[in-house]
Design an enzyme around this catalytic site. Structure first.
Site, PDB file in Angstrom:
ATOM      1  N   PRO A  99      -0.342  -0.967  -2.201  1.00 18.20           N
ATOM      2  CA  PRO A  99      -1.120  -0.181  -1.235  1.00 18.20           C
ATOM      3  C   PRO A  99      -0.368   1.051  -0.726  1.00 18.20           C
ATOM      4  O   PRO A  99       0.862   1.094  -0.780  1.00 18.20           O
ATOM      5  CB  PRO A  99      -1.356  -1.164  -0.081  1.00 18.20           C
ATOM      6  CG  PRO A  99      -0.311  -2.207  -0.224  1.00 18.20           C
ATOM      7  CD  PRO A  99       0.076  -2.268  -1.658  1.00 18.20           C
ATOM      8  N   GLY A 103       4.503   2.062   4.008  1.00 23.01           N
ATOM      9  CA  GLY A 103       5.960   2.144   3.908  1.00 23.01           C
ATOM     10  C   GLY A 103       6.537   1.753   2.558  1.00 23.01           C
ATOM     11  O   GLY A 103       7.737   1.520   2.449  1.00 23.01           O
ATOM     12  N   LEU A 104       5.690   1.713   1.513  1.00 18.33           N
ATOM     13  CA  LEU A 104       6.217   1.328   0.197  1.00 18.33           C
ATOM     14  C   LEU A 104       6.450   2.546  -0.709  1.00 18.33           C
ATOM     15  O   LEU A 104       6.708   2.390  -1.899  1.00 18.33           O
ATOM     16  CB  LEU A 104       5.283   0.322  -0.487  1.00 18.33           C
ATOM     17  CG  LEU A 104       5.074  -0.994   0.253  1.00 18.33           C
ATOM     18  CD1 LEU A 104       4.104  -1.903  -0.496  1.00 18.33           C
ATOM     19  CD2 LEU A 104       6.399  -1.728   0.472  1.00 18.33           C
ATOM     20  N   GLY A 105       6.348   3.734  -0.126  1.00 13.83           N
ATOM     21  CA  GLY A 105       6.705   4.935  -0.878  1.00 13.83           C
ATOM     22  C   GLY A 105       5.650   5.380  -1.873  1.00 13.83           C
ATOM     23  O   GLY A 105       5.969   5.961  -2.908  1.00 13.83           O
ATOM     24  N   SER A 106       4.364   5.127  -1.556  1.00 12.30           N
ATOM     25  CA  SER A 106       3.343   5.494  -2.531  1.00 12.30           C
ATOM     26  C   SER A 106       3.308   7.007  -2.750  1.00 12.30           C
ATOM     27  O   SER A 106       3.079   7.475  -3.865  1.00 12.30           O
ATOM     28  CB  SER A 106       1.966   4.987  -2.109  1.00 12.30           C
ATOM     29  OG  SER A 106       1.569   5.597  -0.921  1.00 12.30           O
ATOM     30  N   SER A 107       3.591   7.762  -1.701  1.00 10.78           N
ATOM     31  CA  SER A 107       3.529   9.215  -1.858  1.00 10.78           C
ATOM     32  C   SER A 107       4.625   9.704  -2.808  1.00 10.78           C
ATOM     33  O   SER A 107       4.365  10.520  -3.707  1.00 10.78           O
ATOM     34  CB  SER A 107       3.624   9.850  -0.460  1.00 10.78           C
ATOM     35  OG  SER A 107       4.379  11.002  -0.489  1.00 10.78           O
ATOM     36  N   ALA A 109       6.222   7.888  -5.140  1.00 11.35           N
ATOM     37  CA  ALA A 109       5.978   7.378  -6.496  1.00 11.35           C
ATOM     38  C   ALA A 109       4.903   8.212  -7.175  1.00 11.35           C
ATOM     39  O   ALA A 109       4.982   8.525  -8.364  1.00 11.35           O
ATOM     40  CB  ALA A 109       5.570   5.910  -6.438  1.00 11.35           C
ATOM     41  N   ASP A 149      13.520   8.712  -1.394  1.00 16.79           N
ATOM     42  CA  ASP A 149      12.454   7.920  -2.020  1.00 16.79           C
ATOM     43  C   ASP A 149      12.194   8.403  -3.455  1.00 16.79           C
ATOM     44  O   ASP A 149      12.092   7.613  -4.385  1.00 16.79           O
ATOM     45  CB  ASP A 149      11.137   8.044  -1.234  1.00 16.79           C
ATOM     46  CG  ASP A 149      11.161   7.232   0.055  1.00 16.79           C
ATOM     47  OD1 ASP A 149      12.255   6.809   0.466  1.00 16.79           O
ATOM     48  OD2 ASP A 149      10.087   7.029   0.647  1.00 16.79           O
TER      49      ASP A 149
HETATM   50  O1  PMV Z   1       7.828   3.991   6.491  1.00 17.38           O
HETATM   51  P1  PMV Z   1       8.521   5.016   5.690  1.00 17.38           P
HETATM   52  O2  PMV Z   1       8.701   4.632   4.261  1.00 17.38           O
HETATM   53  O3  PMV Z   1       7.917   6.383   5.867  1.00 17.38           O
HETATM   54  O4  PMV Z   1      10.055   5.104   6.196  1.00 17.38           O
HETATM   55  C1  PMV Z   1      10.480   5.862   7.276  1.00 17.38           C
HETATM   56  C2  PMV Z   1      11.957   5.741   7.439  1.00 17.38           C
HETATM   57  C3  PMV Z   1      12.481   6.352   8.737  1.00 17.38           C
HETATM   58  O5  PMV Z   1      13.871   6.068   8.786  1.00 17.38           O
HETATM   59  C4  PMV Z   1      11.806   5.741   9.946  1.00 17.38           C
HETATM   60  C5  PMV Z   1      12.275   7.855   8.797  1.00 17.38           C
HETATM   61  C6  PMV Z   1      13.120   8.662   7.823  1.00 17.38           C
HETATM   62  O6  PMV Z   1      12.779   9.842   7.632  1.00 17.38           O
HETATM   63  O7  PMV Z   1      14.111   8.165   7.286  1.00 17.38           O
END
Ligand code: PMV
Length: 316
Positions: A99, A103-107, A109, A149
């Site tokens: 999904p 927070g799994l980095g879809s953008s 990837a 990422d």
């Molecule tokens: O939820 P994500 O994958 O966007 O991770 C954010 C990570 C933070 O440390 C909160 C922000 C950043 O820019 O590193």
């Protein structure tokens, strides 16, 4: 000809938020992927189909006017058309095994797979060139991305990074399974980052002490990863979660997910910005099933391993 590329999802194992204030973070790519297929057309248009929506625009319309999460993809297509003086249109299809917005980095990837796929229509590009295109593309929606990422997506594996641009791929590959569970609550990273800034401004001493403790924890975690000490690593995850609780980025849903996972696994924490998104629980073959069934009672979850493939390209 269709040019096809795929790139993995990512997970932050340790260090989110504290990294914004100069600390290190550790992230890894995992074996869930986004695949992008592209082919040149005679329509003079950029057509994109994905689970995030559809887009059809004239190729001469600038990406800056694309008010959509698909803007980076339009940017990549236009950059390639310009570089290679191409008159073609393009059709791009994006398929994800995980999904988005949690927070799994879809953008990232998506940017890496799209850069790999679209550049492949115009000849060979090195991984370094593709990484640069992907980071530039991601900057069209997240200006301050560290690039970590996208780097994880291109090279795979596990890496340590800091905000000053230091990115180091770890030469060893720990062996563990992760259970990733989705709270189903999408979050805004920038909103959560602002909340943490407010906490830092109001409670400077507490925050600075937490930063020091997190820095020590990351060094311990790197040592545990190297010797694959999952018992200690799990404890460090749980401790990292306590620091994240203190800065206010957890919530009741995440807490209840972590408590479901905690007894079954080696340890658990939220991953990424928090206030929604996903949690991760550390496991191996001895406790993977138990951990997954504890979480699956209430939440969408899947097991994952570190990905070593990174970006892959091909054609059909
Ligand atoms: O939820 P994500 O994958 O966007 O991770 C954010 C990570 C933070 O440390 C909160 C922000 C950043 O820019 O590193």
């Amino acid at each position: 000809m269709k040019s096809i590329a795929s790139a993995p999802a990512k997970i932050i194992l340790f260090g989110e938020h504290f990294i914004v204030y100069g600390g290190k973070a550790i992230l890894c790519s995992i074996n869930k992927r986004i695949t992008v297929e592209s082919e040149l057309t005679k329509t003079g248009q950029i057509e994109i189909e994905s689970s995030l929506g559809k887009l059809k625009i004239s190729k001469s319309d600038t990406y800056k006017n694309t008010d959509s999460v698909l803007r980076p993809i339009v940017y990549i297509a236009q950059r390639m058309f310009e570089k290679f003086h191409s008159e073609s249109g393009i059709k791009i299809t994006i398929k994800a095994e995980f999904p988005s917005g949690v927070g799994l980095g879809s953008s990232s990837a998506c940017c890496v797979a799209a850069a790999g796929s679209i550049s492949g229509l115009f000849g060979n590009h090195t991984k370094e060139e593709i990484l640069k295109i992907a980071i530039d593309a991601e900057r069209t929606i997240f200006e301050n991305t560290s690039g970590a990422d996208c780097t994880a997506c291109v090279y795979g594996g596990i890496l340590e990074y800091s905000k000053d641009g230091h990115i180091r791929k770890l030469e060893f590959l720990p062996k563990f399974d992760l259970v990733v569970a989705n709270s189903g609550i999408t979050h805004s990273t920038s909103k959560v980052v602002s909340m943490v800034k407010q906490f830092k401004d109001e409670r400077q001493e507490t925050f600075s002490s937490l930063c020091t403790q997190e820095a020590d924890l990351i060094e311990d975690a790197l040592a545990c990863l190297q010797r694959n000490d999952l018992t200690k690593l799990g404890k460090l995850m749980t401790q990292n979660q306590e620091f994240l609780e203190k800065i206010g980025v957890s919530n009741d849903t995440l807490r209840s997910m972590i408590s479901l996972a905690k007894d079954a696994s080696y340890g658990a924490k939220l991953t990424g910005a928090g206030d929604g998104g996903c949690i991760i629980a550390l496991a191996d073959k001895t406790n993977l099933e138990k951990t997954q069934s504890a979480l699956a009672k209430k939440y969408e979850c899947f097991s994952a391993k570190i990905d070593t493939r990174g970006l892959e390209q091909g054609s059909a």
